[in-house]
Write a protein that holds these residues in place. Structure first.
Motif, PDB file in Angstrom:
ATOM      1  N   ALA A   1     -74.398 -57.157  10.611  1.00 46.13           N
ATOM      2  CA  ALA A   1     -73.819 -56.447   9.472  1.00 46.13           C
ATOM      3  C   ALA A   1     -72.880 -55.344   9.946  1.00 46.13           C
ATOM      4  CB  ALA A   1     -74.932 -55.881   8.593  1.00 46.13           C
ATOM      5  N   ARG A   2     -73.277 -54.636  10.988  1.00 45.33           N
ATOM      6  CA  ARG A   2     -72.413 -53.582  11.517  1.00 45.33           C
ATOM      7  C   ARG A   2     -71.183 -54.171  12.210  1.00 45.33           C
ATOM      8  NH1 ARG A   2     -76.437 -50.295  15.146  1.00 45.33           N
ATOM      9  NH2 ARG A   2     -74.512 -49.120  15.645  1.00 45.33           N
ATOM     10  N   LEU A   3     -71.347 -55.331  12.819  1.00 44.95           N
ATOM     11  CA  LEU A   3     -70.205 -56.020  13.417  1.00 44.95           C
ATOM     12  C   LEU A   3     -69.204 -56.406  12.331  1.00 44.95           C
ATOM     13  CD1 LEU A   3     -68.851 -57.368  15.899  1.00 44.95           C
ATOM     14  CD2 LEU A   3     -70.261 -59.386  15.434  1.00 44.95           C
ATOM     15  N   ALA A   4     -69.696 -56.880  11.187  1.00 46.63           N
ATOM     16  CA  ALA A   4     -68.814 -57.234  10.079  1.00 46.63           C
ATOM     17  C   ALA A   4     -68.020 -56.025   9.615  1.00 46.63           C
ATOM     18  CB  ALA A   4     -69.636 -57.809   8.925  1.00 46.63           C
ATOM     19  N   ASP A   5     -68.665 -54.873   9.548  1.00 46.14           N
ATOM     20  CA  ASP A   5     -67.961 -53.647   9.162  1.00 46.14           C
ATOM     21  C   ASP A   5     -66.912 -53.265  10.201  1.00 46.14           C
ATOM     22  OD1 ASP A   5     -69.480 -53.439   6.872  1.00 46.14           O
ATOM     23  OD2 ASP A   5     -70.947 -52.074   7.775  1.00 46.14           O
ATOM     24  N   ALA A   6     -67.250 -53.441  11.483  1.00 48.87           N
ATOM     25  CA  ALA A   6     -66.339 -53.033  12.555  1.00 48.87           C
ATOM     26  C   ALA A   6     -65.061 -53.856  12.579  1.00 48.87           C
ATOM     27  CB  ALA A   6     -67.048 -53.113  13.908  1.00 48.87           C
ATOM     28  N   VAL A   7     -65.172 -55.130  12.236  1.00 43.36           N
ATOM     29  CA  VAL A   7     -64.003 -56.018  12.320  1.00 43.36           C
ATOM     30  C   VAL A   7     -63.490 -56.421  10.944  1.00 43.36           C
ATOM     31  CG1 VAL A   7     -64.701 -56.902  14.566  1.00 43.36           C
ATOM     32  CG2 VAL A   7     -65.437 -58.105  12.506  1.00 43.36           C
ATOM     33  N   SER A   8     -64.023 -55.772   9.892  1.00 44.00           N
ATOM     34  CA  SER A   8     -63.586 -56.039   8.515  1.00 44.00           C
ATOM     35  C   SER A   8     -63.660 -57.526   8.180  1.00 44.00           C
ATOM     36  CB  SER A   8     -62.155 -55.521   8.293  1.00 44.00           C
ATOM     37  OG  SER A   8     -62.075 -54.145   8.547  1.00 44.00           O
ATOM     38  N   SER A   9     -64.794 -58.128   8.503  1.00 45.33           N
ATOM     39  CA  SER A   9     -64.980 -59.551   8.263  1.00 45.33           C
ATOM     40  C   SER A   9     -66.317 -59.766   7.566  1.00 45.33           C
ATOM     41  CB  SER A   9     -64.956 -60.329   9.575  1.00 45.33           C
ATOM     42  OG  SER A   9     -65.262 -61.680   9.370  1.00 45.33           O
ATOM     43  N   ALA A  10     -66.329 -60.716   6.626  1.00 45.68           N
ATOM     44  CA  ALA A  10     -67.551 -60.956   5.867  1.00 45.68           C
ATOM     45  C   ALA A  10     -68.658 -61.529   6.738  1.00 45.68           C
ATOM     46  CB  ALA A  10     -67.257 -61.893   4.692  1.00 45.68           C
ATOM     47  N   TRP A  11     -68.319 -62.550   7.544  1.00 42.73           N
ATOM     48  CA  TRP A  11     -69.361 -63.248   8.284  1.00 42.73           C
ATOM     49  C   TRP A  11     -68.924 -63.517   9.729  1.00 42.73           C
ATOM     50  CZ3 TRP A  11     -73.774 -62.926   6.002  1.00 42.73           C
ATOM     51  CH2 TRP A  11     -73.840 -62.901   4.608  1.00 42.73           C
ATOM     52  N   PRO A  12     -69.059 -62.531  10.612  1.00 40.67           N
ATOM     53  CA  PRO A  12     -68.780 -62.798  12.033  1.00 40.67           C
ATOM     54  C   PRO A  12     -69.809 -63.768  12.587  1.00 40.67           C
ATOM     55  CG  PRO A  12     -69.764 -60.619  11.758  1.00 40.67           C
ATOM     56  CD  PRO A  12     -69.510 -61.153  10.378  1.00 40.67           C
ATOM     57  N   GLN A  13     -69.357 -64.723  13.378  1.00 41.27           N
ATOM     58  CA  GLN A  13     -70.249 -65.756  13.918  1.00 41.27           C
ATOM     59  C   GLN A  13     -70.474 -65.609  15.412  1.00 41.27           C
ATOM     60  OE1 GLN A  13     -71.885 -67.593  11.935  1.00 41.27           O
ATOM     61  NE2 GLN A  13     -70.705 -67.591  10.040  1.00 41.27           N
TER      62      GLN A  13
END
Length: 340
Positions: free
Chosen positions: A283-295
């Protein structure tokens, strides 16, 4: 118009190529059934990493990578593959069915992808200081877009945030019950083992503690050497618009197209999956890269040549032939993506 089915020899060659796809811990969680004019791709639940991947998300990414590799192999043989995902509701582990949609001479781009397959290896060693050209990063982003995914290049601040999340996730994962035993399952067994990560493929630990290299040495009876990794790594984040099983398969196909494109450009690639393996850090990765679902997080650069990890004998990956006849080419699948 009816398309003549590929011969069994062609299909077996394509499967032999598909097993070279990357997978978490080189677990190779796939099986194939070769029928008349088609190949079915199954998820092998016995090879899912229950501690690290309880939902099976990363298993499906691995299977998706194998599906894309199979597509490339068929394309090189002159067949534009038709792809149907989950074609039989009664077989939930039957992930994909590939058939020959039509004939077409392979394009130069498809040939480049095919030629890169045996040379693509996960590189766990330090990369050189030479920056990745912007044009190359653009080609990698375009490769992800072709498969319906997104690849973002992390700037300096975002890179620091992503690596901090990766270190946090790595530390938490290492304390998870059963993690070390599961790691040992995929690193033990000696030189005769045909799956998992052998010592020669592990690479050193990061002396500077900048990059969260997976600590495979925890399952070994001896420490791995250490070396300084690059201080300014090129970090890319692969993401999808959703987080369904279809998105996980899409991510796997996009990942393999990106990795093969990078290999064709002479770039080394490594995977940093830890921050997406825990819900909180993801979830924090999604915030960092402005992406809904980082895989998954990728690292690219100028790396030393590395050897391939072992693969199981082909016969171990094959299911008995049979089942219903292949669908006509005109109805061959809900998706007809082609490695152009």
């Amino acid at each position: 118009m009816t398309v003549a089915a590929p011969s069994r020899t062609v299909l077996m060659d394509a499967v032999r190529t598909a097993v070279l796809a990357p997978s978490l811990h080189n677990s190779q969680p796939w099986r194939f059934r070769v029928g008349r004019g088609r190949v079915d791709v199954h998820a092998d639940q016995s090879r899912r990493l229950a501690v690290l991947d309880p939902s099976g998300r990363e298993m499906m990414i691995s299977v998706g990578a194998a599906v894309f590799t199979l597509r490339v192999a068929l394309r090189r043989h002159g067949f534009v593959p038709g792809l149907e995902l989950f074609p039989d509701a009664g077989e939930p582990d039957l992930v994909a069915r590939l058939t020959a949609a039509r004939f077409a001479v392979p394009t130069p781009a498809a040939e480049l992808l095919a030629e890169a397959i045996p040379h693509r290896h996960t590189n766990r060693w330090p990369f050189g200081p030479r920056p990745v050209p912007a044009a190359a990063l653009g080609e990698l982003a375009d490769a992800a877009r072709r498969e319906g995914a997104f690849l973002s290049v992390a700037g300096p601040d975002t890179t620091s945030a992503v690596l901090e999340l990766a270190r946090t996730a790595d530390l938490e994962l290492r304390g998870r019950p059963g993690y070390r035993a599961e790691l040992g399952r995929w690193t033990a067994g000696g030189a005769k083992r045909r799956d998992g990560v052998p010592v020669r493929a592990m690479g050193p630990t990061d002396r500077l503690r900048t990059l969260p290299v997976r600590h495979f040495a925890e399952a070994l009876a001896f420490p791995l050497p250490s070396a300084p990794f690059e201080s300014d790594p090129a970090i890319l984040v692969l993401a999808t618009a959703g987080d369904t099983v279809f998105d996980h398969l899409r991510a796997g196909q996009a990942l393999q197209r990106v990795l093969l494109t990078a290999t064709s450009l002479g770039l080394a690639t490594g995977l940093i999956s830890q921050p997406a393996e825990l819900a909180a850090t993801r979830a924090r990765l999604a915030d960092a890269v402005s992406s809904a679902w980082p895989q998954i997080v990728l690292r690219v650069g100028d790396g030393r040549p590395v050897r391939s990890t072992p693969r199981r004998p082909l016969e171990e990956t094959l299911l008995p032939s049979g089942g219903p006849a292949a669908a006509p080419a005109a109805r061959a699948g809900r998706s007809r993506w082609s490695p152009r």
